[in-house]
Design a protein around this motif. Structure first.
Motif, PDB file in Angstrom:
ATOM      1  N   ASP A 169       1.046  -1.230  -0.150  1.00  0.00           N
ATOM      2  CA  ASP A 169       0.015   0.175  -0.108  1.00  0.00           C
ATOM      3  C   ASP A 169       0.866   1.232  -0.025  1.00  0.00           C
ATOM      4  O   ASP A 169       1.623   1.685   1.089  1.00  0.00           O
ATOM      5  CB  ASP A 169      -0.900   0.135   1.108  1.00  0.00           C
ATOM      6  CG  ASP A 169      -2.018  -0.871   1.238  1.00  0.00           C
ATOM      7  OD1 ASP A 169      -2.709  -1.128   0.019  1.00  0.00           O
ATOM      8  OD2 ASP A 169      -2.057  -1.856   2.049  1.00  0.00           O
ATOM      9  N   GLN A 171       1.726   5.127   0.193  1.00  0.00           N
ATOM     10  CA  GLN A 171       1.429   6.555   0.720  1.00  0.00           C
ATOM     11  C   GLN A 171       1.180   7.588  -0.368  1.00  0.00           C
ATOM     12  O   GLN A 171       1.950   7.382  -1.396  1.00  0.00           O
ATOM     13  CB  GLN A 171       1.818   6.922   1.683  1.00  0.00           C
ATOM     14  CG  GLN A 171       1.567   5.842   3.038  1.00  0.00           C
ATOM     15  CD  GLN A 171       0.457   5.374   3.334  1.00  0.00           C
ATOM     16  OE1 GLN A 171      -0.437   6.413   3.514  1.00  0.00           O
ATOM     17  NE2 GLN A 171       0.124   4.062   3.451  1.00  0.00           N
ATOM     18  N   GLU A 174       4.441   8.446  -2.397  1.00  0.00           N
ATOM     19  CA  GLU A 174       5.506   7.249  -2.055  1.00  0.00           C
ATOM     20  C   GLU A 174       5.948   6.447  -3.403  1.00  0.00           C
ATOM     21  O   GLU A 174       4.765   6.334  -4.317  1.00  0.00           O
ATOM     22  CB  GLU A 174       4.983   6.103  -1.047  1.00  0.00           C
ATOM     23  CG  GLU A 174       6.111   5.173  -0.767  1.00  0.00           C
ATOM     24  CD  GLU A 174       5.480   4.223   0.424  1.00  0.00           C
ATOM     25  OE1 GLU A 174       6.209   3.251   0.606  1.00  0.00           O
ATOM     26  OE2 GLU A 174       4.529   4.238   0.803  1.00  0.00           O
ATOM     27  N   PRO A 218      -0.994   7.641  -4.078  1.00  0.00           N
ATOM     28  CA  PRO A 218      -1.558   6.510  -3.091  1.00  0.00           C
ATOM     29  C   PRO A 218      -2.112   5.478  -4.075  1.00  0.00           C
ATOM     30  O   PRO A 218      -2.480   5.660  -5.364  1.00  0.00           O
ATOM     31  CB  PRO A 218      -2.580   7.139  -2.513  1.00  0.00           C
ATOM     32  CG  PRO A 218      -3.017   8.603  -3.463  1.00  0.00           C
ATOM     33  CD  PRO A 218      -1.826   8.628  -4.314  1.00  0.00           C
TER      34      PRO A 218
END
Length: 263
Positions: A169, A171, A174, A218
């Motif tokens: 996952d 962010q 990221e 994300p």
């Protein structure tokens, strides 16, 4: 067309298959050649495209089939329908060692992008389309990642990953850099691009090719440790045709070494 709600169970460890239980009149669409077994009263029908509501009519079916052809898949898919009055089961097997991943599209924003050979089967009503990478660099140099399959709907779909599987996952902002073939799937909100590996020495002798995929959050991404192309290259490299001591995938030195080994 409403999505069929299907029950399932995944069996196996390294070589997995998924068994799907269909209520009367429920149906599942499978990739050509993926069916493992089916119980009586399950009827098979080979169709153009995927049979989703978005492909109603002859023209829609032809367009849907054409999209699949662009991704390198068969023009046809097979629909398995329970024509009986009680529950019946049909199973689909993974094409090579790895993991089968159930994807609940309604929990993933309704859209999932995946490698063109990752799709295994789905509830009837899930739309199978294509997604082009818009960036010029990815278009010319992306290899496996240029044309992606797009799964749309609110039903359940199953994709296959080779080797070990990891889900991440990301962010907002990221970034993850990945070998292009190791990307299995990602949600539609993930920003996707293919970038050049800087430095001539790295590009020529690094053994990892000269381009890699960047995934920016994300969103959720699924990665595989053993892409089919990598496994196939190693098998060919170890064969007599490819040379008994094939070099590292993507390595210039590996190819030169094979030339010197031959008589």
């Amino acid at each position: 067309m409403a999505m069929d709600v299907i029950d399932y169970q995944i069996f196996g460890d390294d070589m997995q298959f998924v068994e799907i239980e269909l209520d009367p009149r429920e149906a599942v669409v499978g990739e050509a050649g993926s069916m493992f077994y089916m119980e009586d009263q399950i009827q098979m029908e080979t169709i153009f495209g995927d049979g989703s509501a978005s492909q109603g009519g002859i023209l829609g079916s032809l367009l849907g089939a054409g999209k699949r052809l662009v991704t390198g898949e068969s023009l046809f898919t097979t629909v398995y329908t329970n024509e009986g009055n009680v529950k019946r089961k049909v199973a689909f097997g993974a094409p090579y060692p790895g993991r089968i991943i159930p994807m609940h599209l309604d929990q993933l924003g309704g859209t999932l992008l995946c490698q063109k050979d990752a799709f295994l089967c789905a509830a009837k009503g899930v739309s199978l389309g294509i997604a082009f990478q818009k960036r010029l660099g990815a278009g010319f140099f992306g290899g496996e990642g240029f044309i992606l399959q797009k799964l749309e709907g609110d039903g359940l779909a199953f994709v296959h990953a080779g080797g070990a599987l990891i889900a991440k996952d990301l962010q907002p902002g990221e970034t993850l850099r990945v070998d292009t073939g190791c990307v299995v799937a990602f949600t539609s909100n993930v920003d996707y691009d293919i970038q050049f590996v800087g430095g001539v020495k790295t590009a020529l002798f690094g053994g990892e090719g000269i381009f890699f995929t960047t995934l920016r959050g994300p969103g959720r991404v699924w990665l595989q440790s053993l892409p089919l192309a990598r496994m196939a290259n190693r098998i060919v490299g170890a064969s007599k045709i490819g040379g008994s001591r094939g070099g590292e995938e993507g390595s210039v030195l590996g190819g030169l070494g094979n030339l010197f080994e031959r008589n």
